[in-house]
Structures are given as structure tokens and as C-alpha cells.
Design a protein around this motif. Sequence first.
Motif, short mmCIF file in Angstrom:
data_model
loop_
_atom_site.label_atom_id
_atom_site.label_comp_id
_atom_site.label_asym_id
_atom_site.label_seq_id
_atom_site.Cartn_x
_atom_site.Cartn_y
_atom_site.Cartn_z
N ALA A 20 0.84 -1.19 0.00
CA ALA A 20 0.00 0.00 0.00
C ALA A 20 0.88 1.24 0.00
O ALA A 20 2.06 1.18 0.35
CB ALA A 20 -0.92 0.01 1.22
N SER A 21 0.27 2.33 -0.39
CA SER A 21 0.87 3.65 -0.24
C SER A 21 -0.13 4.48 0.55
O SER A 21 -1.34 4.37 0.35
CB SER A 21 1.11 4.31 -1.59
N ALA A 22 0.39 5.29 1.45
CA ALA A 22 -0.49 6.10 2.29
C ALA A 22 0.23 7.38 2.68
O ALA A 22 1.44 7.51 2.52
CB ALA A 22 -0.89 5.33 3.55
N ARG A 23 -0.55 8.30 3.17
CA ARG A 23 0.01 9.51 3.76
C ARG A 23 -0.67 9.72 5.10
O ARG A 23 -1.76 9.20 5.34
CB ARG A 23 -0.12 10.71 2.84
N HIS A 24 0.01 10.45 5.98
CA HIS A 24 -0.57 10.64 7.31
C HIS A 24 -0.12 11.97 7.90
O HIS A 24 0.82 12.60 7.44
CB HIS A 24 -0.21 9.47 8.23
N ILE A 25 -0.85 12.35 8.92
CA ILE A 25 -0.50 13.50 9.76
C ILE A 25 -0.43 12.95 11.18
O ILE A 25 -1.37 12.31 11.64
CB ILE A 25 -1.56 14.61 9.67
N LEU A 26 0.69 13.16 11.83
CA LEU A 26 0.90 12.67 13.20
C LEU A 26 0.97 13.84 14.16
O LEU A 26 1.77 14.76 13.95
CB LEU A 26 2.20 11.87 13.26
N VAL A 27 0.13 13.80 15.19
CA VAL A 27 0.13 14.84 16.23
C VAL A 27 0.07 14.19 17.61
O VAL A 27 -0.16 12.98 17.72
CB VAL A 27 -1.05 15.83 16.05
N LEU A 49 4.13 8.46 2.88
CA LEU A 49 4.99 7.42 3.45
C LEU A 49 5.58 6.50 2.39
O LEU A 49 6.36 5.61 2.71
CB LEU A 49 4.19 6.59 4.45
N GLY A 50 5.19 6.70 1.14
CA GLY A 50 5.66 5.82 0.08
C GLY A 50 4.95 4.48 0.12
O GLY A 50 3.91 4.33 0.75
N SER A 51 5.55 3.50 -0.53
CA SER A 51 4.97 2.16 -0.63
C SER A 51 5.58 1.25 0.43
O SER A 51 6.78 1.30 0.69
CB SER A 51 5.25 1.61 -2.03
N PHE A 52 4.73 0.41 1.03
CA PHE A 52 5.21 -0.51 2.07
C PHE A 52 4.34 -1.76 2.07
O PHE A 52 3.23 -1.77 1.56
CB PHE A 52 5.20 0.15 3.45
N SER A 53 4.88 -2.82 2.64
CA SER A 53 4.20 -4.11 2.70
C SER A 53 3.39 -4.23 3.98
O SER A 53 3.69 -3.58 4.99
CB SER A 53 5.21 -5.25 2.68
N GLN A 54 2.40 -5.10 3.93
CA GLN A 54 1.61 -5.39 5.13
C GLN A 54 2.55 -5.96 6.19
O GLN A 54 3.40 -6.80 5.90
CB GLN A 54 0.50 -6.37 4.81
N GLY A 55 2.45 -5.45 7.42
CA GLY A 55 3.28 -5.89 8.51
C GLY A 55 4.48 -5.00 8.79
O GLY A 55 5.16 -5.17 9.79
#
Length: 93
Positions: free
Chosen positions: A4-11, A49-55
Motif C-alpha cells: 500500500a501507499s499512504a500519507r498521514h498526519i501525526l500529532v 509514506l511511500g509504498s510498504f508491505s503489510q506488517g
Amino acid sequence: MKRASARHILVDTEKECLELKEKLNHGEDFSDLAKEFSSCPSKMNGGALGSFSQGQMVEEFDQIVFSAELNTVQGPVKTQFGYHLLEVTHRSD
């Protein structure tokens, strides 16, 4: 393997997270808010966050990323790092 590829905001607080989600609901740009408010180094890339694998990510994050509807902001999601708003931008099986 699922990726998956995702983006996030961390606070730091749920309150901050909810305030940012409200701004997104009123049309503010995810990338701009990430750059301004996120405490994660990914903020330099608008939270991407770019692309990453499950886990590869913490469990709470992984559960959302590999089940949520694409291009829909999820959260607040609490992890050991704080509170996240997540948006899954791509997923493959």
C-alpha cells in the motif's frame, strides 16, 4: 504480498487530530496540513509514506491501511507514536 501507499498526519493529542480532520472536511489540503502540523519526518513530503508491505507498520496503522476505503481520511488512529490521520492512496494484492 499486499502493498500500500499512504500519507498521514501525526500529532500528540486526539484533540489536535480532530481539529485537523475538521479542517480537511472543510476543504483544506492534506499535504499542506501535514507540512505545517505533523511531527513525523514524512511531513516534508506532505505526509507521504511511500509504498510498504503489510506488517511493516505498527498494528493499528496496518489494520487501517489494509482495510480502509482508498482516498478517504481515516482517524484519529492512536498508536505508540501519537494520533494519526491516514489516507490510503494505493493498495495492491
